[in-house]
Design a protein around this motif. Structure first.
Motif, PDB file in Angstrom:
ATOM      1  N   LYS A  47       9.884  14.396   1.016  1.00  0.00           N
ATOM      2  CA  LYS A  47       8.721  13.633   0.555  1.00  0.00           C
ATOM      3  C   LYS A  47       8.394  12.502   1.521  1.00  0.00           C
ATOM      4  O   LYS A  47       9.198  12.130   2.365  1.00  0.00           O
ATOM      5  CB  LYS A  47       8.979  13.065  -0.847  1.00  0.00           C
ATOM      6  CG  LYS A  47       9.110  14.133  -1.922  1.00  0.00           C
ATOM      7  CD  LYS A  47       9.178  13.490  -3.289  1.00  0.00           C
ATOM      8  CE  LYS A  47       9.223  14.549  -4.387  1.00  0.00           C
ATOM      9  NZ  LYS A  47       9.273  13.939  -5.745  1.00  0.00           N
ATOM     10  N   GLU A  48       7.197  11.945   1.359  1.00  0.00           N
ATOM     11  CA  GLU A  48       6.785  10.804   2.170  1.00  0.00           C
ATOM     12  C   GLU A  48       7.463   9.533   1.650  1.00  0.00           C
ATOM     13  O   GLU A  48       7.897   9.454   0.497  1.00  0.00           O
ATOM     14  CB  GLU A  48       5.265  10.638   2.090  1.00  0.00           C
ATOM     15  CG  GLU A  48       4.479  11.803   2.650  1.00  0.00           C
ATOM     16  CD  GLU A  48       4.660  11.925   4.143  1.00  0.00           C
ATOM     17  OE1 GLU A  48       4.763  13.069   4.643  1.00  0.00           O
ATOM     18  OE2 GLU A  48       4.711  10.874   4.817  1.00  0.00           O
ATOM     19  N   ARG A  49       7.518   8.530   2.522  1.00  0.00           N
ATOM     20  CA  ARG A  49       8.041   7.243   2.089  1.00  0.00           C
ATOM     21  C   ARG A  49       7.130   6.644   1.022  1.00  0.00           C
ATOM     22  O   ARG A  49       5.908   6.739   1.092  1.00  0.00           O
ATOM     23  CB  ARG A  49       8.140   6.297   3.285  1.00  0.00           C
ATOM     24  CG  ARG A  49       9.341   6.564   4.166  1.00  0.00           C
ATOM     25  CD  ARG A  49       9.309   5.727   5.418  1.00  0.00           C
ATOM     26  NE  ARG A  49       8.257   6.132   6.327  1.00  0.00           N
ATOM     27  CZ  ARG A  49       8.093   5.638   7.541  1.00  0.00           C
ATOM     28  NH1 ARG A  49       8.924   4.701   7.989  1.00  0.00           N
ATOM     29  NH2 ARG A  49       7.124   6.046   8.307  1.00  0.00           N
ATOM     30  N   GLU A  50       7.752   5.990   0.047  1.00  0.00           N
ATOM     31  CA  GLU A  50       7.034   5.456  -1.109  1.00  0.00           C
ATOM     32  C   GLU A  50       7.485   4.016  -1.329  1.00  0.00           C
ATOM     33  O   GLU A  50       8.686   3.735  -1.387  1.00  0.00           O
ATOM     34  CB  GLU A  50       7.370   6.299  -2.349  1.00  0.00           C
ATOM     35  CG  GLU A  50       6.885   5.728  -3.652  1.00  0.00           C
ATOM     36  CD  GLU A  50       7.535   6.377  -4.862  1.00  0.00           C
ATOM     37  OE1 GLU A  50       7.005   6.209  -5.978  1.00  0.00           O
ATOM     38  OE2 GLU A  50       8.572   7.047  -4.710  1.00  0.00           O
ATOM     39  N   ALA A  51       6.529   3.096  -1.489  1.00  0.00           N
ATOM     40  CA  ALA A  51       6.858   1.718  -1.850  1.00  0.00           C
ATOM     41  C   ALA A  51       7.164   1.666  -3.328  1.00  0.00           C
ATOM     42  O   ALA A  51       6.372   2.149  -4.147  1.00  0.00           O
ATOM     43  CB  ALA A  51       5.708   0.790  -1.508  1.00  0.00           C
ATOM     44  N   VAL A  52       8.301   1.092  -3.699  1.00  0.00           N
ATOM     45  CA  VAL A  52       8.662   1.047  -5.115  1.00  0.00           C
ATOM     46  C   VAL A  52       8.610  -0.358  -5.699  1.00  0.00           C
ATOM     47  O   VAL A  52       8.341  -0.511  -6.896  1.00  0.00           O
ATOM     48  CB  VAL A  52      10.058   1.657  -5.365  1.00  0.00           C
ATOM     49  CG1 VAL A  52      10.050   3.142  -5.072  1.00  0.00           C
ATOM     50  CG2 VAL A  52      11.117   0.960  -4.564  1.00  0.00           C
ATOM     51  N   SER A  53       8.858  -1.381  -4.891  1.00  0.00           N
ATOM     52  CA  SER A  53       8.864  -2.726  -5.445  1.00  0.00           C
ATOM     53  C   SER A  53       8.617  -3.734  -4.333  1.00  0.00           C
ATOM     54  O   SER A  53       9.145  -3.574  -3.237  1.00  0.00           O
ATOM     55  CB  SER A  53      10.196  -3.012  -6.129  1.00  0.00           C
ATOM     56  OG  SER A  53      10.143  -4.190  -6.880  1.00  0.00           O
ATOM     57  N   CYS A  54       7.815  -4.744  -4.633  1.00  0.00           N
ATOM     58  CA  CYS A  54       7.468  -5.752  -3.636  1.00  0.00           C
ATOM     59  C   CYS A  54       7.544  -7.135  -4.252  1.00  0.00           C
ATOM     60  O   CYS A  54       7.180  -7.325  -5.420  1.00  0.00           O
ATOM     61  CB  CYS A  54       6.061  -5.489  -3.104  1.00  0.00           C
ATOM     62  SG  CYS A  54       5.518  -6.671  -1.869  1.00  0.00           S
ATOM     63  N   SER A  55       7.981  -8.108  -3.466  1.00  0.00           N
ATOM     64  CA  SER A  55       8.032  -9.476  -3.946  1.00  0.00           C
ATOM     65  C   SER A  55       7.784 -10.441  -2.793  1.00  0.00           C
ATOM     66  O   SER A  55       8.267 -10.231  -1.683  1.00  0.00           O
ATOM     67  CB  SER A  55       9.401  -9.779  -4.560  1.00  0.00           C
ATOM     68  OG  SER A  55       9.491 -11.135  -4.953  1.00  0.00           O
ATOM     69  N   ARG A  56       7.023 -11.475  -3.070  1.00  0.00           N
ATOM     70  CA  ARG A  56       6.904 -12.601  -2.149  1.00  0.00           C
ATOM     71  C   ARG A  56       7.085 -13.849  -2.983  1.00  0.00           C
ATOM     72  O   ARG A  56       6.180 -14.281  -3.693  1.00  0.00           O
ATOM     73  CB  ARG A  56       5.560 -12.612  -1.423  1.00  0.00           C
ATOM     74  CG  ARG A  56       5.563 -13.584  -0.242  1.00  0.00           C
ATOM     75  CD  ARG A  56       4.363 -13.403   0.636  1.00  0.00           C
ATOM     76  NE  ARG A  56       3.320 -14.347   0.299  1.00  0.00           N
ATOM     77  CZ  ARG A  56       2.276 -14.604   1.069  1.00  0.00           C
ATOM     78  NH1 ARG A  56       2.132 -13.940   2.202  1.00  0.00           N
ATOM     79  NH2 ARG A  56       1.366 -15.462   0.710  1.00  0.00           N
TER      80      ARG A  56
END
Length: 129
Positions: A47-56
């Motif tokens: 599968k392609e890379r997938e963003a699962v969680s982001c924080s700033r």
């Protein structure tokens, strides 16, 4: 040069939990990892890379993908310059290599891999049923 080192992956039975860690270094003087958008990506087999969680942390932004919502929590420790991804109720479809990344713009769960500025080497997560 920013460097990111992930750890905490492993082999876990479905329904279990893991906490991934990402230790960050190389920021300009006076800056910490909380000043940047940190996104956890994953790449499952085939599968392609997938963003699962982001924080700033500096602006309190946190996003989770639909698959992560309600199960994954991203947190930041600025003293340790470490970002954690707590993953609960894991499922076999969570099996993937998980990557910690830093982007020099705002947090965006729709970010494409090509827009990321720095990548870690990844940590393997394998969930069995």
């Amino acid at each position: 040069e920013v460097q990111l080192v992930e750890s905490g992956g492993g082999l876990v039975q479905a329904g279990g939990s893991l906490r991934l860690s990402c230790v960050a270094s190389g920021f300009p003087s006076g800056r910490t990892v909380g000043d940047y958008a940190v996104t956890w990506f994953r790449r499952a087999p085939g599968k392609e890379r997938e963003a699962v969680s982001c924080s700033r942390e500096v602006d309190g932004t946190t996003y989770n993908s639909r698959s992560a919502k309600g199960r994954f929590t991203i947190t930041t420790d600025n003293v340790k310059n470490t970002v954690y991804l707590q993953m609960n109720n894991l499922m076999p479809e969570d099996t993937a290599v998980y990557y910690c990344t830093v982007t020099l713009v705002q947090c965006d769960i729709a970010i494409i891999p090509g827009a990321v500025n720095y990548w870690g080497r990844g940590t393997q997560v394998t969930i069995f049923s």
